[in-house]
Write an enzyme that holds these catalytic residues in place. Structure first.
Site, PDB file in Angstrom:
ATOM      1  CB  ILE A 503      32.741  33.982  29.709  1.00 33.34           C
ATOM      2  CG1 ILE A 503      32.228  35.233  30.416  1.00 33.34           C
ATOM      3  CG2 ILE A 503      31.664  33.395  28.804  1.00 33.34           C
ATOM      4  CD1 ILE A 503      31.903  36.378  29.470  1.00 33.34           C
ATOM      5  N   GLY A 506      37.858  34.762  38.766  1.00 38.26           N
ATOM      6  CA  GLY A 506      39.073  35.279  39.368  1.00 38.26           C
ATOM      7  C   GLY A 506      38.805  36.239  40.479  1.00 38.26           C
ATOM      8  N   GLY A 507      39.792  37.084  40.686  1.00 37.26           N
ATOM      9  CA  GLY A 507      39.837  37.996  41.807  1.00 37.26           C
ATOM     10  C   GLY A 507      38.479  38.346  42.393  1.00 37.26           C
ATOM     11  CG  PHE A 508      34.884  41.455  41.596  1.00 41.67           C
ATOM     12  CD1 PHE A 508      35.075  42.515  42.457  1.00 41.67           C
ATOM     13  CD2 PHE A 508      33.616  41.193  41.125  1.00 41.67           C
ATOM     14  CE1 PHE A 508      34.010  43.298  42.840  1.00 41.67           C
ATOM     15  CE2 PHE A 508      32.551  41.986  41.506  1.00 41.67           C
ATOM     16  CZ  PHE A 508      32.740  43.034  42.365  1.00 41.67           C
ATOM     17  CG  MET A 510      32.030  32.621  39.288  1.00 39.70           C
ATOM     18  SD  MET A 510      33.198  31.705  38.294  1.00 39.70           S
ATOM     19  CE  MET A 510      33.672  30.462  39.471  1.00 39.70           C
ATOM     20  CB  VAL A 511      33.089  37.062  34.152  1.00 34.40           C
ATOM     21  CG1 VAL A 511      32.515  38.049  33.148  1.00 34.40           C
ATOM     22  CG2 VAL A 511      34.108  37.753  35.036  1.00 34.40           C
ATOM     23  CE  LYS A 526      34.432  42.839  37.691  1.00 36.19           C
ATOM     24  NZ  LYS A 526      35.809  43.388  37.679  1.00 36.19           N
ATOM     25  CG  ASP A 622      46.648  44.468  37.178  1.00 34.18           C
ATOM     26  OD1 ASP A 622      47.810  44.078  36.919  1.00 34.18           O
ATOM     27  OD2 ASP A 622      45.748  43.700  37.533  1.00 34.18           O
TER      28      ASP A 622
END
Ligand SMILES: *[C@@H]1O[C@H](CO)[C@@H](O)[C@H](O)[C@H]1NC(C)=O
Ligand SMILES: *[C@@H]1O[C@H](CO)[C@@H](O)[C@H](O)[C@H]1NC(C)=O
Ligand SMILES: *[C@@H]1O[C@H](CO)[C@@H](O)[C@H](O)[C@H]1NC(C)=O
Ligand SMILES: *[C@@H]1O[C@H](CO)[C@@H](O)[C@H](O)[C@H]1NC(C)=O
Ligand SMILES: *[C@@H]1O[C@H](CO)[C@@H](O)[C@H](O)[C@H]1NC(C)=O
Ligand SMILES: *[C@H]1O[C@H](CO)[C@@H](O)[C@H](O)[C@H]1NC(C)=O
Length: 829
Positions: A503, A506-508, A510-511, A526, A622
């Site tokens: 869903i 990004g940065g870290f 997959m979610v 996450k 952020d």
């Protein structure tokens, strides 16, 4: 007028500063530039100094060699090419390496004829640290050969040997320099495209040698070493286009938005990202069913190539409107590319995707196509490409070969043929960890709540799933004691990390959406990219910060998993995803003004709690509309504490870690003081308020210059007292003028240039609640409220029941009482 000018020039200054901050020129740690055969101590070419390698210098090669000079140098040709070094037997250059890692090696060959040698007849075998990088190489015109290779020793040896068909080898110039850190990083997960389709390569072959075959500035002009951060050459794509009329050049004059985690200026210079080819759609009724295709000559059969495609969405006018597919050699290599999500929810933000390509046929070509995705709406079907790099995977360094290295450079001619065959057995997986992109997901459908693809999207819900209590000491609703969740349970919850359940990304990492525990509770899982060095500190920060705080308007951590080098965080699921998706760039129905106020008030409450409610005073750092998530009842929660730092130690850590906030939301004061404070969050929140009011992104590079930056543009209208002119058209006629006035003033105060002039989050909350009161005028209902503690936002039932105990710190009651009394006395503030 003066303040406006000041604000404008300040903003301009901040842009200049940010460009400066993000673009400090790359300085390689190891940097050897050799003008071979020259006795001149130094010659400057493209702003770099090349030194001679004659016998008096420290760069002289070991072995038999001769310096020669072109008796008739062409006035056009580079100063580097007036001399050459000729090798009549094996000769070795040895470079001391200070910094281990990937290095670039460039060998310049520019044949000329001198008294004794016609360089066109020279043929070289070249071996770099035991790897054959060129065999029987000769040239009749100037050729620069470029290689990327890992050097993890104290020395890089480059050995030139005449090939067996020639009496001499030669070279005109040599460059050896460190590649930027993280230029290639092993992390697994790059897609291998072959006639069999896509496979994921799990092998970790870090010591690959790559030879640049093509480097293309798609839609742009030729870029010379003078124009490039790594002194590369980029050439236009025109000659490779299969059907020129399918493509149309897109250009922007605005520099790209380089964002942390995305591509950097070292990956490709501005000019690559500022031009692209897009679909040449002649008229709006035209059928969009076509691809743009390029054919690149390569040694196809039995060769593997590393392909890096560069993207920067300079064509869209809104986020989440451009979806396209990438095909390599006719295979779907990446379906439904969504640059808005990949590139951190900013337009014109550079990004790249890597592939490894294997061809079993002997076509002599690599075919790359882009075409529209089924996800895009008919009116906005398009596809873009900004840059292409194709590199041949030359070789590998196996332990067996290393042990034979001593003889190798003598034997190299005969070994070479076998090496090419052997290289097929080894596959390079080169991933840019920094960008943490995952392998293409050809079968991934977008989750039903398609917009819910925030970069760091995850969340919690306020719908009572927590009401069983999550006290750490008791068995929680998820069936766990404490926060640790076994990896096996998470595999089960996510159907073994099923791609269809992704869903967000990004940065870290997959979610995934997951279902966990006996009660089948929805969660957001996450999963960090394994081995992600950069993610680890953020992972621990997030656990530390989130496990300590529980608040209705802050996303709750359900648990985490740190088994087997996995870094997984589990949050409650937020059904309605990021606030941004409800404002623009999606097909979701527009939110009413009342809903928007409630959402802003909720988020302000969460932030206020972060700043004041906990012992340490946390700065979010952020805040943006993708970090405010909505549960199924549209209750807002602030998410993403991975970047949070507690107040006191902020100064040092921050300066050393660089800018972590998001472009368009970043406190201008940061540039003066190099420090983020709780007032920086207030500034970012002010940008969110205008985003909510105007329903447009914080930065939209495709708008007219004065409109690009929302903070700047909205402030101009606000200061003119004409903010209603730029309100989201969906809200027209809905907002009571008094409510709008209060809201606009609140946002304006948040965006004050100096932190000291900005209100605290508590004051912001108070003012937003007042704007809500002015809109809804619910005085009567509150007076009937028998609790005597009027609430302006939906009943905070969980706090009432004491689930969150002392975490919900009661400040909301204070502020609402203030609102109430203000209403009773009918005063503004
Ligand atoms: C040198 O440059 C001129 C003009 O740019 C060109 O006409 C000529 O062909 C060039 N000569 C060589 C040897 O490349
Ligand atoms: C260069 O030209 C010479 C003769 O003009 C020819 O024998 C040789 O094969 C050519 N080499 C290459 C690499 O094209
Ligand atoms: C590249 O550098 C040359 C100078 O070598 C300059 O004339 C040219 O304008 C530059 N091109 C771009 C696109 O910056
Ligand atoms: C526009 O689209 C129509 C319908 O597909 C087509 O017949 C026509 O030729 C197109 N116009 C141009 C200029 O291509
Ligand atoms: C684009 O190219 C791919 C691969 O060759 C092909 O499968 C696909 O059908 C093409 N799409 C269109 C719209 O022509
Ligand atoms: C793979 O790469 C990682 C990180 O670069 C390294 O620690 C590990 O030893 C490598 N594994 C192999 C089998 O080379």
């Amino acid at each position: 007028m003066a303040p406006l000018m000041a604000a404008k020039s300040l903003h301009f200054l901040s842009i200049i500063l940010s460009i400066f901050l993000f673009s400090s020129a790359f300085t390689p740690q190891d940097n050897y530039l050799i003008n071979c055969g020259s006795s001149t101590s130094s010659v400057t070419v493209d702003n770099r100094n090349f030194v001679g390698d004659d016998s008096s210098s420290s760069n002289t090669p070991q072995g038999k060699s001769i310096s020669i000079t072109n008796p008739n140098p062409s006035p056009n040709s580079s100063a580097l090419y007036t001399t050459a070094r000729v090798f009549t037997s094996s000769s070795k250059y040895a470079f001391k390496i200070k910094s281990s890692g990937t290095h670039l090696v460039r060998l310049h060959f520019s044949p000329f004829t001198s008294q004794n040698y016609d360089l066109r007849h020279g043929e070289s075998d070249v071996v770099a640290n035991g790897v054959s990088i060129l065999s029987s190489f000769g040239a009749n015109f100037t050729v620069v050969k470029e290689f990327f290779l890992m050097v993890d020793k104290l020395e890089l040896e480059i050995v030139f040997t005449p090939s067996k068909d020639s009496s001499f080898a030669y070279v005109n110039a040599i460059e050896v320099f460190s590649a930027p850190k993280d230029f290639f990083i092993d992390a697994g997960g790059v897609a291998l495209i072959s006639p069999n389709g896509i496979q994921e390569f799990k092998q970790n072959v870090s010591y690959q040698v790559l030879e640049t075959v093509h480097r293309i500035n798609v839609g742009g002009s030729k870029l010379t070493p003078f124009n490039d951060t790594l002194w590369r050459t980029w050439i236009p794509d025109e000659d490779f286009l299969v059907l020129k009329s399918a493509a149309k050049i897109a250009r922007t004059t605005d520099p790209p938005n380089y964002l942390p985690g995305g591509a950097t200026r070292e990956n490709a210079p501005d000019n690559v990202y500022m031009t692209a080819q897009q679909m040449n759609v002649v008229n709006n009724t035209m059928n969009f069913q076509f691809n743009i295709t390029w054919d690149f000559p390569v040694r196809s059969r039995d060769h593997m190539h590393f392909v890096r495609l560069h993207f920067c969405d300079i064509v869209s006018i809104a986020l989440n409107t451009l979806y396209f597919n990438i095909y390599i050699n006719g295979i779907v290599a990446y379906k439904d590319v969504d640059l808005s999500v990949l590139a951190f929810h900013q337009l014109a933000s550079p990004y790249y995707i890597d592939f490894v390509v294997k061809d079993t046929k002997d076509s002599g070509m690599m075919r790359i196509s882009i075409g529209p995705s089924d996800l895009s709406t008919t009116l906005r079907k398009n596809a873009i490409l900004n840059g292409v790099e194709i590199m041949r995977m030359v070789n590998f360094v196996g332990s067996a070969r290393k042990s034979k290295k001593r003889n190798l450079w003598v034997l190299v001619g005969s070994v070479v043929g076998g090496v090419f065959a052997l290289s097929l057995a080894f596959l390079a997986i080169l991933v840019i960890l920094r960008c943490r992109r995952r392998k293409p997901k050809p079968k991934t459908r977008r989750a039903p709540s398609a917009g819910w693809t925030s970069v760091r999207a995850y969340g919690g819900s306020s719908d009572g799933t927590m009401s069983e209590g999550t006290a750490l000491a008791s068995l929680g609703p998820y069936g766990y004691y404490g926060l640790k969740i076994p990896f096996d349970d998470l595999k089960l919850a996510t159907n073994n990390f099923d791609k269809d359940l992704i869903i967000g990304s990004g940065g870290f990492g997959m979610v995934y959406k997951g279902i966990i525990g006996e009660n089948n509770i929805k969660v957001a899982v996450k999963r960090g990219v394994r081995g992600s060095r950069q993610g680890l500190p953020e992972f621990h920060t997030e656990i530390t910060v989130l496990s300590k705080i529980r608040h209705r308007h802050l996303v709750s951590l359900v648990g985490y998993c740190e088994e087997q080098s996995e870094m997984i965080l589990v949050y409650e699921y937020m059904d309605n995803g990021p606030l941004r998706n409800h404002l623009y760039g999606s097909d979701l129905p527009p939110l009413s003004w009342k809903q928007r106020l409630e959402i802003c008030i909720g988020a302000a409450r969460g932030l206020h709690y972060l700043h004041t409610g906990s012992a340490q005073g946390i700065i979010h750092r952020d805040i943006k509309s993708t970090n405010i998530l909505l549960d199924k009842n549209y209750v807002s929660k602030v998410a993403d504490f991975g970047l949070s730092k507690s107040g006191p130690c902020l100064n040092e850590t921050h300066v050393s870690t660089g800018v972590k906030g998001s472009f368009g939301y970043l406190d201008p004061e940061y540039f003066r003081r190099q420090q983020l404070t709780d007032k920086s969050d207030v500034y970012s929140f002010g940008v969110v308020l205008f985003e909510v009011l105007c329903a447009r992104p914080a930065v939209d590079p495709l708008l007219d210059r004065e409109q690009v930056n929302l903070a700047e543009w909205a402030m101009e209208w606000q200061k003119k007292g004409m903010i209603e002119q730029i309100v989201d058209p969906h809200l027209i006629g809905q907002i009571k003028p008094s409510s709008l006035k209060k809201f606009g003033e609140t946002a304006e105060k948040c965006l004050a240039d100096y932190g000291v002039d900005r209100p605290s989050m508590g004051d912001v909350l108070w003012n937003l609640e007042y704007a809500y009161q002015l809109q809804t005028n619910e005085r009567q209902r509150e007076q009937q409220d028998d609790t005597g503690a009027p609430r302006v936002v939906p009943e905070d039932s969980m706090a009432r029941r004491g689930i969150y105990g002392d975490s919900d710190d009661g400040t909301s009651d204070i502020s609402t009482s203030r609102v109430f009394s203000q209403l009773l006395t009918s005063e503004g503030r």
